[in-house]
Design a protein around this motif. Structure first.
Motif, PDB file in Angstrom:
ATOM      1  N   GLU A   1       1.382  37.418  -3.554  1.00 51.85           N
ATOM      2  CA  GLU A   1       1.673  36.642  -2.340  1.00 51.85           C
ATOM      3  C   GLU A   1       0.400  36.071  -1.735  1.00 51.85           C
ATOM      4  O   GLU A   1       0.371  34.919  -1.293  1.00 51.85           O
ATOM      5  CB  GLU A   1       2.390  37.523  -1.310  1.00 51.85           C
ATOM      6  CG  GLU A   1       3.867  37.678  -1.624  1.00 51.85           C
ATOM      7  CD  GLU A   1       4.477  38.918  -0.962  1.00 51.85           C
ATOM      8  OE1 GLU A   1       3.913  39.419   0.039  1.00 51.85           O
ATOM      9  OE2 GLU A   1       5.522  39.382  -1.471  1.00 51.85           O
ATOM     10  N   ALA A   2      -0.658  36.875  -1.729  1.00 50.59           N
ATOM     11  CA  ALA A   2      -1.927  36.394  -1.153  1.00 50.59           C
ATOM     12  C   ALA A   2      -2.461  35.207  -1.945  1.00 50.59           C
ATOM     13  O   ALA A   2      -2.950  34.225  -1.370  1.00 50.59           O
ATOM     14  CB  ALA A   2      -2.954  37.534  -1.139  1.00 50.59           C
TER      15      ALA A   2
ATOM     16  N   ASN B   1       3.309  52.299  -5.208  1.00 52.27           N
ATOM     17  CA  ASN B   1       2.217  51.558  -4.577  1.00 52.27           C
ATOM     18  C   ASN B   1       1.578  50.535  -5.511  1.00 52.27           C
ATOM     19  O   ASN B   1       1.134  49.474  -5.069  1.00 52.27           O
ATOM     20  CB  ASN B   1       1.178  52.535  -4.029  1.00 52.27           C
ATOM     21  CG  ASN B   1       1.723  53.274  -2.817  1.00 52.27           C
ATOM     22  OD1 ASN B   1       2.538  52.729  -2.065  1.00 52.27           O
ATOM     23  ND2 ASN B   1       1.310  54.513  -2.623  1.00 52.27           N
TER      24      ASN B   1
ATOM     25  N   ARG C   1      -2.070  47.243   0.889  1.00 51.78           N
ATOM     26  CA  ARG C   1      -1.735  45.850   1.162  1.00 51.78           C
ATOM     27  C   ARG C   1      -2.898  45.029   1.738  1.00 51.78           C
ATOM     28  O   ARG C   1      -3.177  43.929   1.266  1.00 51.78           O
ATOM     29  CB  ARG C   1      -0.543  45.817   2.134  1.00 51.78           C
ATOM     30  CG  ARG C   1      -0.119  44.431   2.539  1.00 51.78           C
ATOM     31  CD  ARG C   1       1.084  44.486   3.460  1.00 51.78           C
ATOM     32  NE  ARG C   1       2.298  44.047   2.790  1.00 51.78           N
ATOM     33  CZ  ARG C   1       2.566  42.777   2.467  1.00 51.78           C
ATOM     34  NH1 ARG C   1       1.709  41.826   2.701  1.00 51.78           N
ATOM     35  NH2 ARG C   1       3.700  42.465   1.887  1.00 51.78           N
ATOM     36  N   SER C   2      -3.606  45.583   2.726  1.00 55.12           N
ATOM     37  CA  SER C   2      -4.646  44.760   3.361  1.00 55.12           C
ATOM     38  C   SER C   2      -5.797  44.502   2.394  1.00 55.12           C
ATOM     39  O   SER C   2      -6.381  43.413   2.395  1.00 55.12           O
ATOM     40  CB  SER C   2      -5.141  45.394   4.661  1.00 55.12           C
ATOM     41  OG  SER C   2      -5.683  46.655   4.392  1.00 55.12           O
TER      42      SER C   2
ATOM     43  N   GLN D   1       2.689  42.877  -5.804  1.00 55.08           N
ATOM     44  CA  GLN D   1       3.435  41.866  -5.041  1.00 55.08           C
ATOM     45  C   GLN D   1       2.580  41.309  -3.904  1.00 55.08           C
ATOM     46  O   GLN D   1       2.568  40.107  -3.654  1.00 55.08           O
ATOM     47  CB  GLN D   1       4.758  42.473  -4.544  1.00 55.08           C
ATOM     48  CG  GLN D   1       5.710  42.692  -5.726  1.00 55.08           C
ATOM     49  CD  GLN D   1       6.892  43.612  -5.440  1.00 55.08           C
ATOM     50  OE1 GLN D   1       6.909  44.327  -4.437  1.00 55.08           O
ATOM     51  NE2 GLN D   1       7.876  43.607  -6.326  1.00 55.08           N
ATOM     52  N   SER D   2       1.816  42.183  -3.251  1.00 51.07           N
ATOM     53  CA  SER D   2       0.942  41.713  -2.164  1.00 51.07           C
ATOM     54  C   SER D   2      -0.144  40.780  -2.687  1.00 51.07           C
ATOM     55  O   SER D   2      -0.446  39.759  -2.077  1.00 51.07           O
ATOM     56  CB  SER D   2       0.253  42.893  -1.464  1.00 51.07           C
ATOM     57  OG  SER D   2       1.203  43.735  -0.880  1.00 51.07           O
TER      58      SER D   2
ATOM     59  N   MET E   1      -5.396  44.192  -0.840  1.00 46.32           N
ATOM     60  CA  MET E   1      -4.902  43.196  -1.802  1.00 46.32           C
ATOM     61  C   MET E   1      -5.020  41.785  -1.220  1.00 46.32           C
ATOM     62  O   MET E   1      -5.397  40.832  -1.897  1.00 46.32           O
ATOM     63  CB  MET E   1      -3.443  43.481  -2.194  1.00 46.32           C
ATOM     64  CG  MET E   1      -3.239  44.757  -2.963  1.00 46.32           C
ATOM     65  SD  MET E   1      -4.241  44.879  -4.467  1.00 46.32           S
ATOM     66  CE  MET E   1      -5.195  46.346  -4.105  1.00 46.32           C
ATOM     67  N   GLU E   2      -4.703  41.705   0.058  1.00 44.63           N
ATOM     68  CA  GLU E   2      -4.819  40.427   0.775  1.00 44.63           C
ATOM     69  C   GLU E   2      -6.282  39.931   0.714  1.00 44.63           C
ATOM     70  O   GLU E   2      -6.566  38.773   0.411  1.00 44.63           O
ATOM     71  CB  GLU E   2      -4.411  40.686   2.228  1.00 44.63           C
ATOM     72  CG  GLU E   2      -4.391  39.502   3.120  1.00 44.63           C
ATOM     73  CD  GLU E   2      -2.988  38.906   3.204  1.00 44.63           C
ATOM     74  OE1 GLU E   2      -2.908  37.787   3.691  1.00 44.63           O
ATOM     75  OE2 GLU E   2      -2.006  39.553   2.776  1.00 44.63           O
TER      76      GLU E   2
ATOM     77  N   THR F   1      -2.848  45.792 -10.820  1.00 45.84           N
ATOM     78  CA  THR F   1      -3.317  46.472  -9.602  1.00 45.84           C
ATOM     79  C   THR F   1      -3.418  47.989  -9.752  1.00 45.84           C
ATOM     80  O   THR F   1      -3.707  48.686  -8.781  1.00 45.84           O
ATOM     81  CB  THR F   1      -2.359  46.175  -8.434  1.00 45.84           C
ATOM     82  OG1 THR F   1      -1.028  46.477  -8.858  1.00 45.84           O
ATOM     83  CG2 THR F   1      -2.441  44.726  -8.006  1.00 45.84           C
TER      84      THR F   1
ATOM     85  N   ARG G   1       3.953  47.538  -5.306  1.00 45.22           N
ATOM     86  CA  ARG G   1       3.793  46.894  -3.983  1.00 45.22           C
ATOM     87  C   ARG G   1       2.489  46.110  -3.917  1.00 45.22           C
ATOM     88  O   ARG G   1       2.441  45.000  -3.393  1.00 45.22           O
ATOM     89  CB  ARG G   1       3.729  47.965  -2.894  1.00 45.22           C
ATOM     90  CG  ARG G   1       5.071  48.285  -2.325  1.00 45.22           C
ATOM     91  CD  ARG G   1       4.896  49.117  -1.048  1.00 45.22           C
ATOM     92  NE  ARG G   1       6.111  49.881  -0.881  1.00 45.22           N
ATOM     93  CZ  ARG G   1       6.186  51.107  -0.417  1.00 45.22           C
ATOM     94  NH1 ARG G   1       5.079  51.745  -0.035  1.00 45.22           N
ATOM     95  NH2 ARG G   1       7.332  51.694  -0.299  1.00 45.22           N
ATOM     96  N   ASN G   2       1.436  46.705  -4.440  1.00 44.88           N
ATOM     97  CA  ASN G   2       0.136  46.030  -4.405  1.00 44.88           C
ATOM     98  C   ASN G   2       0.128  44.771  -5.257  1.00 44.88           C
ATOM     99  O   ASN G   2      -0.475  43.759  -4.881  1.00 44.88           O
ATOM    100  CB  ASN G   2      -0.977  46.984  -4.842  1.00 44.88           C
ATOM    101  CG  ASN G   2      -1.393  47.925  -3.722  1.00 44.88           C
ATOM    102  OD1 ASN G   2      -1.095  47.689  -2.554  1.00 44.88           O
ATOM    103  ND2 ASN G   2      -2.094  48.994  -4.076  1.00 44.88           N
TER     104      ASN G   2
END
Ligand SMILES: *Cc1c(COP(=O)(O)O)cnc(C)c1O
Length: 441
Positions: free
Chosen positions: A305-306, A295, A386-387, A301-302, A389-390, A376, A298-299
């Motif tokens: 991207e954001a 996680n 993810r949300s 990467q999120s 992080m966005e 992260t 993944r976070n």
């Protein structure tokens, strides 16, 4: 100083500690080398182990009073061996710097050459040159040469590294050791690709896992000991969410030299409360490390991207920005790392300015470098995904680019943090992650 003044200053110390903790609890903590430990780790740190001495190895101590300390240290070693699939673990180094010095002392002599990454390319000051005050150069007298780096790939350049070693050998300047790892560490380093070459030239391989130790423990980054490293050093408080401290992980054939280099050469007292807390975090990582590390990455990467989607210049785009906990952003268009760091801190978003590969060429230096670095791991530990992080990417964008009102950003962050009060990936979490513990009254 009058007695009353002393008492006032004493009381003020605790006010500052509490204010700090409240501020952190209301902030977005993105410093890539920090974490929040579990209540279990904090409990071990508060124990009486922190008041005792136990120089040497369990069973061979220089002090009495170690019957429980020895059992805990043996448990820490065994849990560490299990976690890293290692023959030998030494949990006594009291910091990552200390761990690196343990390896230099054991396996190199002053005047020897080593190869490591330069600081703008992610290297750490512990393998810096003497002129920079680096530990390798200034403390142990090593001659430091830099590993060739590919700015586009944001990784070590395998072919140029071999060529550099070839020419060093030709000049009679063969490096004794190469140091992989760094403080900017977006992608796994090419250990596998270089391992046979290094072994055939009898060059020792050290892997500095200070930043990525928790990701390695969770099996989600790379596996240095299987990929050719002779020793892995690390800090136990970065992606590994334990007490501040160090570790050395290696093979039995190197164990005697490492043990002797830890004590008596580089430690006396080895901070036993932190040693105990290392055992606790290793157990947590054996149980929850895979999920946690997955996680964290993944976070990252999120978040990358954001930020990229909002026009910020995230580094490493060719390879998907990151495969670790870190995100590195070039903020030269936003005025540089120093100003951006200050602005975000005022909005309660805490991260640090950082050098990026283009800095030296373009005349920037560490005080006002071109980048900012984020990690992260701490927010992941609080259960964010993810949300969030966005949303955090958007908060950073609003602060740095849109120049939104800081008061408004701070209150949004405070509301977000209230939804994530506990540490996840732990056996016990009765206390909130940032609860201030009082023992005085
Ligand atoms: C942080 C760091 C260290 C030093 O670790 P401490 O625990 O702070 O002494 C060593 N190497 C690298 C790559 C680091 O990032």
């Amino acid at each position: 100083m009058q007695g009353q003044d002393v008492k006032r200053q004493y009381d003020h110390l605790f006010e500052l500690l509490k204010e700090h903790q409240k501020w952190i609890s209301e902030s977005i903590t993105l410093i890539a080398s920090e974490n929040v430990p579990s209540p279990a780790v904090r409990e071990a740190i508060l124990s009486d182990f922190g008041n005792r001495y136990a120089e040497g190895w369990p069973g061979e101590r220089v002090y009495a009073g170690c019957k429980y300390i020895d059992q805990v240290e043996i448990a820490a070693q065994n849990l560490g061996k299990e976690l890293f699939g290692a023959e030998f673990v030494d949990v006594r180094p009291i910091a990552g710097v200390n761990s690196n010095l343990v390896i230099y002392t054991a396996f190199t002599d002053p005047g020897d050459r080593i190869l490591s990454l330069s600081i703008p390319n992610g290297g750490h000051i512990t393998y810096g040159k003497k002129e920079l005050g680096g530990t390798a150069g200034a403390v142990h007298g090593l001659v430091v040469e830099n590993i060739p780096f590919d700015d586009e790939e944001m990784n070590i350049d395998v072919d140029r590294t071999k060529q550099k070693i070839e020419s060093m050998i030709k000049e009679g300047k063969k490096p004794k050791m190469i140091v992989f790892g760094g403080s900017v560490f977006l992608f796994p380093h090419p250990l596998k690709e270089l391992s046979d070459y290094l072994k055939s030239n009898e060059i020792l391989t050290m892997y500095d896992g200070a930043h990525v130790l928790g990701l390695i423990a969770g099996g989600q980054f790379q596996d240095p000991l299987r990929e050719g490293a002779d020793f892995m050093t690390g800090s136990t408080h970065k992606t590994m969410p334990g007490p501040q401290g160090g570790i050395v992980v290696s093979f039995n054939k190197f164990s005697d030299k490492i043990k002797g280099s830890v004590f008596p050469s580089n430690t006396s007292n080895h901070h036993l409360h932190h040693m105990a807390a290392k055992a606790v975090v290793f157990a947590e990582m054996l149980a929850f490390g895979k999920d946690y590390a997955t996680n964290v990455i993944r976070n990252a990467q999120s978040l990358a991207e954001a930020l990229s989607a909002r026009g910020l210049k995230v580094i490493g785009g060719r390879n998907g920005f990151t495969e670790s906990h870190q995100v590195l952003v070039d903020v030269t268009a936003q005025g540089g790392g120093w100003g951006v760091e200050r602005e975000l801190e005022d909005a309660n978003i805490i991260l640090n300015r950082n050098m990026i590969p283009s800095d030296i060429k373009e005349g920037r230096h560490f005080k006002d470098p071109g980048g900012i670095r984020m990690g992260t791991q701490e927010l992941t530990r609080l259960g964010m995904g993810r949300s969030e992080m966005e949303y955090i990417g958007d908060l950073i964008y609003r602060t740095v680019v849109k120049k939104d009102d800081h008061e408004r950003i701070r209150s949004e962050i405070s509301a977000l943090k209230r939804k994530f009060p506990k540490v996840s990936y732990a056996f016990d979490n009765q206390q909130d992650a940032y609860s201030y513990i009082t023992l005085r009254k």
